[in-house]
Design a protein around this motif. Structure first.
Motif, short mmCIF file in Angstrom:
data_model
loop_
_atom_site.label_atom_id
_atom_site.label_comp_id
_atom_site.label_asym_id
_atom_site.label_seq_id
_atom_site.Cartn_x
_atom_site.Cartn_y
_atom_site.Cartn_z
N LYS A 84 34.61 35.60 23.12
CA LYS A 84 34.62 35.98 24.36
C LYS A 84 33.73 37.00 24.90
O LYS A 84 34.00 37.90 25.55
CB LYS A 84 36.01 36.52 24.20
N ASP A 89 28.90 33.96 27.70
CA ASP A 89 29.21 32.87 28.77
C ASP A 89 28.31 32.76 29.75
O ASP A 89 28.39 31.50 30.34
CB ASP A 89 30.84 33.25 28.99
N LEU A 115 36.11 34.15 34.26
CA LEU A 115 35.63 34.77 32.90
C LEU A 115 36.70 36.15 33.06
O LEU A 115 37.42 36.33 31.90
CB LEU A 115 34.52 35.25 32.73
#
Length: 168
Positions: A84, A89, A115
């Motif tokens: 995460k 990302d 996100l």
């Protein structure tokens, strides 16, 4: 030989952990990934101790545990670094584009809100935050967790890292 048993147990953990993570996702277990890692560590550790006791007449628990602990901590550190991670990302999103580039506005306006909505959902689902109209509010459990985290940050000497300081 006890060190070898610790290494075998660490390898067992490194194999078991992703398998349990996959099973947890496939079966929609309500366990947090860190709990799944803890379960894998306990199972692998117990298997390592059992193996050491059964095959070594002079099993040295702490020798085995030191190698096992080092391996597990390395795995957990690497897992935590990529799990995460908003920054990663964003990087993955850029790498998946045909030209491997995107205007900053595309990232900020397109990818980042999604996100952060995902992160907010985790907090809401965990009962730490509630949405009140267009705002978020920490629940009693969230306030307790925030106090604990603040104490841990002070204990570890973690202050403002400057990672999100865009003063320039």
């Amino acid at each position: 030989m006890s060190f070898a048993v610790g290494l075998i147990a660490a390898v067992a953990f490194a194999v078991l952990a992703p398998v349990l993570q996959f099973v947890a996702r496939a079966r929609a277990w309500s366990l947090a990934p860190v709990i799944v890692l803890a379960i894998a560590a306990v199972v692998a550790h117990l298997l390592g101790v059992l193996l050491g006791v059964l095959i070594l007449p002079q099993f040295r628990y702490w020798d085995a545990a030191s190698i096992f602990g080092f391996g597990v901590m390395g795995y957990v550190f690497a897992f935590g670094a990529v799990y995460k991670s908003v920054s990663l990302d964003i990087l993955l999103g850029l790498a998946e584009r045909p030209d491997r580039t995107a205007p900053l506005s595309d990232v900020v306006e397109g990818q980042v809100p999604a996100l952060f909505r995902g992160r907010a959902k985790i907090l809401i689902d965990g009962g730490l935050v509630e949405q009140v109209d267009p705002r978020f509010a920490a629940t009693a459990a969230g306030q307790t967790m925030a106090k604990r985290i603040a104490r841990l940050r002070r204990a570890f000497g973690i202050g403002d890292t400057g990672l999100y300081d865009f003063a320039d």
